[in-house]
Design a protein around this motif. Structure first.
Motif, PDB file in Angstrom:
ATOM      1  N   ALA A 216       0.843  -1.197   0.000  1.00 33.48           N
ATOM      2  CA  ALA A 216       0.000   0.000   0.000  1.00 33.48           C
ATOM      3  C   ALA A 216       0.876   1.244   0.000  1.00 33.48           C
ATOM      4  O   ALA A 216       1.995   1.236   0.533  1.00 33.48           O
ATOM      5  CB  ALA A 216      -0.907  -0.012   1.225  1.00 33.48           C
TER       6      ALA A 216
ATOM      7  N   GLU B 234       0.293   6.685   2.412  1.00 33.27           N
ATOM      8  CA  GLU B 234      -0.928   7.338   2.898  1.00 33.27           C
ATOM      9  C   GLU B 234      -2.096   6.369   3.094  1.00 33.27           C
ATOM     10  O   GLU B 234      -3.106   6.715   3.674  1.00 33.27           O
ATOM     11  CB  GLU B 234      -1.341   8.496   1.980  1.00 33.27           C
ATOM     12  N   HIS B 235      -1.939   5.134   2.606  1.00 30.03           N
ATOM     13  CA  HIS B 235      -2.995   4.126   2.740  1.00 30.03           C
ATOM     14  C   HIS B 235      -2.550   2.945   3.592  1.00 30.03           C
ATOM     15  O   HIS B 235      -3.221   1.914   3.613  1.00 30.03           O
ATOM     16  CB  HIS B 235      -3.429   3.615   1.364  1.00 30.03           C
ATOM     17  N   LYS B 236      -1.461   3.082   4.312  1.00 31.63           N
ATOM     18  CA  LYS B 236      -0.919   1.941   5.059  1.00 31.63           C
ATOM     19  C   LYS B 236      -1.876   1.418   6.124  1.00 31.63           C
ATOM     20  O   LYS B 236      -1.826   0.254   6.481  1.00 31.63           O
ATOM     21  CB  LYS B 236       0.437   2.267   5.663  1.00 31.63           C
ATOM     22  N   ASP B 237      -2.772   2.275   6.604  1.00 32.68           N
ATOM     23  CA  ASP B 237      -3.727   1.844   7.633  1.00 32.68           C
ATOM     24  C   ASP B 237      -5.054   1.363   7.049  1.00 32.68           C
ATOM     25  O   ASP B 237      -5.936   0.941   7.802  1.00 32.68           O
ATOM     26  CB  ASP B 237      -3.993   2.988   8.620  1.00 32.68           C
ATOM     27  N   ALA B 238      -5.190   1.412   5.740  1.00 35.01           N
ATOM     28  CA  ALA B 238      -6.435   0.980   5.104  1.00 35.01           C
ATOM     29  C   ALA B 238      -6.531  -0.534   5.125  1.00 35.01           C
ATOM     30  O   ALA B 238      -5.545  -1.238   4.912  1.00 35.01           O
ATOM     31  CB  ALA B 238      -6.497   1.483   3.662  1.00 35.01           C
TER      32      ALA B 238
ATOM     33  N   CYS C 168      -6.516  -1.851  -2.717  1.00 37.16           N
ATOM     34  CA  CYS C 168      -7.027  -0.823  -3.622  1.00 37.16           C
ATOM     35  C   CYS C 168      -7.546  -1.474  -4.908  1.00 37.16           C
ATOM     36  O   CYS C 168      -6.903  -2.377  -5.458  1.00 37.16           O
ATOM     37  CB  CYS C 168      -5.913   0.162  -3.939  1.00 37.16           C
TER      38      CYS C 168
ATOM     39  N   ARG D  89     -13.857   3.286   1.609  1.00 34.23           N
ATOM     40  CA  ARG D  89     -13.369   4.436   0.824  1.00 34.23           C
ATOM     41  C   ARG D  89     -12.304   5.197   1.600  1.00 34.23           C
ATOM     42  O   ARG D  89     -12.435   5.409   2.799  1.00 34.23           O
ATOM     43  CB  ARG D  89     -14.518   5.397   0.511  1.00 34.23           C
ATOM     44  N   HIS D  90     -11.268   5.572   0.883  1.00 32.96           N
ATOM     45  CA  HIS D  90     -10.211   6.449   1.412  1.00 32.96           C
ATOM     46  C   HIS D  90      -9.948   7.482   0.331  1.00 32.96           C
ATOM     47  O   HIS D  90      -9.252   7.190  -0.645  1.00 32.96           O
ATOM     48  CB  HIS D  90      -8.938   5.658   1.724  1.00 32.96           C
TER      49      HIS D  90
ATOM     50  N   TRP E 126     -10.027   6.594  -3.475  1.00 40.41           N
ATOM     51  CA  TRP E 126      -9.718   5.179  -3.618  1.00 40.41           C
ATOM     52  C   TRP E 126     -10.726   4.308  -2.879  1.00 40.41           C
ATOM     53  O   TRP E 126     -11.164   4.636  -1.795  1.00 40.41           O
ATOM     54  CB  TRP E 126      -8.312   4.882  -3.081  1.00 40.41           C
TER      55      TRP E 126
ATOM     56  N   PHE F  13     -11.043   0.463  -1.307  1.00 44.68           N
ATOM     57  CA  PHE F  13     -10.290  -0.714  -0.888  1.00 44.68           C
ATOM     58  C   PHE F  13     -11.280  -1.834  -0.593  1.00 44.68           C
ATOM     59  O   PHE F  13     -12.314  -1.608   0.028  1.00 44.68           O
ATOM     60  CB  PHE F  13      -9.463  -0.402   0.359  1.00 44.68           C
TER      61      PHE F  13
END
Length: 102
Positions: free
Chosen positions: A31, A34-38, A42, A74-75, A78, A80
């Motif tokens: 990831a 900025e999306h490491k915690d999602a 994606c 949603r992030h 994006w 996921f």
């Protein structure tokens, strides 16, 4: 669970493959920071791995989501996706009950 819709969602080898890929996050690139915690993967990574158009993957993911096999998060811009293990197990149990010899 609507078994007919669930079976229909699985009646496509790519959708089944996506569910398999989603079992292990390492099947996809890491990831972005900025999306490491999602949770999940994606949709762009799913599209890239499947080698299909964005619209086709969106339709496939929607079919899997409608029956509850995946959840979406949603992030920003994006989306996921991740497996809903509880719903998958519910389907497997129902299918086993339906097909077992009594």
């Amino acid at each position: 669970m609507d078994m007919e819709k669930a079976v229909s969602a699985l009646n496509n080898p790519i959708r089944r493959q996506i569910l398999h890929w989603l079992k292990d996050r390492s099947n996809f690139p890491p990831a972005l920071p900025e999306h490491k915690d999602a949770e999940g993967v994606c949709v762009g990574y799913i599209q890239e791995k499947a080698g299909l158009s964005q619209s086709t993957i969106s339709a496939y993911m929607n079919a899997l989501k409608q029956v509850g096999f995946v959840e979406a998060e949603r992030h920003g811009q994006w989306t996921f996706y991740y497996r809903n293990e509880e719903k998958i197990q519910e389907f497997l149990n129902a299918m086993s009950d339906e097909l077992s010899i009594s």
